[in-house]
Design a protein around this motif. Sequence first.
Motif, short mmCIF file in Angstrom:
data_model
loop_
_atom_site.label_atom_id
_atom_site.label_comp_id
_atom_site.label_asym_id
_atom_site.label_seq_id
_atom_site.Cartn_x
_atom_site.Cartn_y
_atom_site.Cartn_z
N ALA A 21 71.16 23.31 -16.13
CA ALA A 21 69.93 24.10 -16.02
C ALA A 21 69.98 25.05 -14.83
O ALA A 21 69.24 26.02 -14.79
CB ALA A 21 68.72 23.18 -15.90
N GLY A 22 70.85 24.77 -13.87
CA GLY A 22 70.94 25.62 -12.68
C GLY A 22 69.75 25.39 -11.76
O GLY A 22 69.01 24.42 -11.89
N PRO A 43 64.62 19.76 -10.96
CA PRO A 43 66.07 19.73 -10.79
C PRO A 43 66.54 18.32 -10.42
O PRO A 43 65.85 17.59 -9.71
CB PRO A 43 66.32 20.70 -9.63
CG PRO A 43 65.09 21.54 -9.55
CD PRO A 43 63.97 20.68 -10.05
N LEU A 44 67.72 17.98 -10.89
CA LEU A 44 68.34 16.69 -10.61
C LEU A 44 69.81 16.95 -10.29
O LEU A 44 70.49 17.61 -11.08
CB LEU A 44 68.23 15.78 -11.85
CG LEU A 44 68.86 14.41 -11.79
CD1 LEU A 44 68.07 13.51 -10.84
CD2 LEU A 44 68.88 13.79 -13.18
N SER A 50 67.71 12.88 -17.07
CA SER A 50 67.02 11.60 -17.05
C SER A 50 65.57 11.78 -17.46
O SER A 50 64.96 12.81 -17.20
CB SER A 50 67.11 10.95 -15.67
OG SER A 50 66.30 11.64 -14.74
N PHE A 51 65.05 10.77 -18.13
CA PHE A 51 63.68 10.76 -18.62
C PHE A 51 62.96 9.56 -18.01
O PHE A 51 63.46 8.43 -18.09
CB PHE A 51 63.64 10.62 -20.14
CG PHE A 51 64.15 11.82 -20.88
CD1 PHE A 51 63.28 12.76 -21.40
CD2 PHE A 51 65.51 12.01 -21.05
CE1 PHE A 51 63.75 13.86 -22.09
CE2 PHE A 51 66.00 13.11 -21.73
CZ PHE A 51 65.11 14.04 -22.25
N LEU A 77 70.50 19.42 -21.95
CA LEU A 77 70.26 19.80 -20.55
C LEU A 77 71.03 18.91 -19.59
O LEU A 77 71.17 17.71 -19.81
CB LEU A 77 68.77 19.73 -20.24
CG LEU A 77 67.88 20.71 -20.99
CD1 LEU A 77 66.42 20.45 -20.65
CD2 LEU A 77 68.26 22.14 -20.67
N ALA A 78 71.50 19.51 -18.52
CA ALA A 78 72.16 18.79 -17.44
C ALA A 78 71.50 19.19 -16.14
O ALA A 78 71.08 20.34 -15.96
CB ALA A 78 73.65 19.15 -17.40
N GLY A 79 71.39 18.23 -15.21
CA GLY A 79 70.77 18.51 -13.93
C GLY A 79 69.25 18.62 -14.02
O GLY A 79 68.64 19.38 -13.29
N VAL A 80 68.65 17.80 -14.91
CA VAL A 80 67.21 17.86 -15.12
C VAL A 80 66.62 16.45 -15.15
O VAL A 80 67.14 15.56 -15.82
CB VAL A 80 66.86 18.57 -16.45
CG1 VAL A 80 65.36 18.57 -16.70
CG2 VAL A 80 67.40 20.00 -16.44
#
Length: 107
Positions: A21-22, A43-44, A50-51, A77-80
């Motif tokens: 996701a940046g 952001p993660l 993760s939810f 999605l990555a980093g969320v």
Amino acid sequence: MSKHIPGLDTLDYDFAGACPAGTFAPVLVGVVGSGNLEVLLEPLPGDRCSFHIETSARGFGAIWEAVVRDFHQRHQLAGVRVSINDMGATPAVVSLRLDQAAQGLRP
């Protein structure tokens, strides 16, 4: 997002992501109220999505997992970090709010 309230079911799911996701400002959609929910994307660090779900509808873990897995398979999605506060929304409304939140990540 509100703090955990006793009596709510708390669920956590984690997936490997493929689409970073940046950098983004947190995205909030929906309103917690009768039959609705709010979704917060933050952001993660890393490549995970993760939810964290707090819901008044107890005992529906399998349905929640199916809904968030479907969302993740479509968006990857990555980093969320996705936080959901739910007061009894239907799976269709959950999917709609998740998709609205994901749209908020696009420039």
